[in-house]
Design an enzyme around this catalytic site. Sequence first.
Site, short mmCIF file in Angstrom:
data_model
loop_
_atom_site.label_atom_id
_atom_site.label_comp_id
_atom_site.label_asym_id
_atom_site.label_seq_id
_atom_site.Cartn_x
_atom_site.Cartn_y
_atom_site.Cartn_z
N ASN A 76 0.79 -1.22 0.00
CA ASN A 76 0.00 0.00 0.00
C ASN A 76 0.83 1.28 0.00
O ASN A 76 0.42 2.30 -0.55
CB ASN A 76 -0.93 0.01 1.22
N SER A 128 -3.50 2.85 -8.78
CA SER A 128 -4.23 4.11 -8.80
C SER A 128 -4.92 4.26 -10.14
O SER A 128 -4.40 3.79 -11.17
CB SER A 128 -3.27 5.29 -8.60
N TYR A 140 4.70 9.02 -10.79
CA TYR A 140 3.66 8.35 -9.99
C TYR A 140 2.82 7.42 -10.86
O TYR A 140 2.60 6.25 -10.52
CB TYR A 140 2.77 9.39 -9.31
N ALA A 142 3.55 6.11 -13.71
CA ALA A 142 4.37 5.00 -14.19
C ALA A 142 4.58 3.96 -13.11
O ALA A 142 4.51 2.75 -13.36
CB ALA A 142 5.72 5.52 -14.68
N SER A 143 4.84 4.41 -11.89
CA SER A 143 5.08 3.47 -10.79
C SER A 143 3.83 2.67 -10.45
O SER A 143 3.91 1.48 -10.15
CB SER A 143 5.59 4.22 -9.56
N LYS A 144 2.68 3.32 -10.51
CA LYS A 144 1.45 2.62 -10.19
C LYS A 144 1.01 1.70 -11.34
O LYS A 144 0.37 0.66 -11.10
CB LYS A 144 0.34 3.63 -9.86
#
Length: 240
Positions: A76, A128, A140, A142-144
């Site tokens: 999370n 997300s 963000y 890209a990471s999600k």
Amino acid sequence: MSNNKKVIVTGASRGIGEAICIRLLKQNYSVLAICRSTPNIPGVEHIVCDLGDSTDRINVFKSLGDHGPIYGLVNNAGVATPNLLQDFDPDIYNTVMSINATAVAELSAAVVPSMIQNKSGRIINISSELILGFATRTAYSASKAAVSSFARTWALELGQYNICCNAIAPGPVETDLFLKNNPAGSAVRQGKLDKIPLGRFGKPDDIANMTNYLMSDEAAFLTGQTIYVCGGSSLGSVSF
């Protein structure tokens, strides 16, 4: 009384992570919270870790075997730092990717051997709806998107061991941070609300309830999926 199933939750000291811990405890899971700050949640075992410190997190991950068999993992924890492409900052990019994606892979790799040994397990990555695109969120988003892709890949690799891997993609959720950035009565808040067909923002419990379902026996035939818990906001602009 514990049901003898241990679940790890990262970023558990507030917001969505806190709600997930409380929901799982109600179902009698034994919850291990990995985070810097001590969660204000009776019954949770706290493991202090700064996920932004690669050395610290690797040492903590290696020690998880001391806590016994792990049934579930909820990845999370995450950070979101706005950065326009024309102002690209490699430090911001690397920090966001390290915490939101690399740490997820490292922690999952550390607990999977326990799940394989027991031929049972659940991995849930909190993604997300911004994986669909959002200005200022290059790192963000890209990471999600990465953790959503992780769930699909791991589902293929780990299905033979009865391990289900899924991702949850929340829409706007009213955490303390969200309220700070989208105060009551503000235009930015109303603009976001207007894009949600159900006419309300999400609550941390909405995400916790889906997490609980994916952790349960009822979701035993569900794997490799990204589930949008967003009130319909991921469907696009709402027109009336």
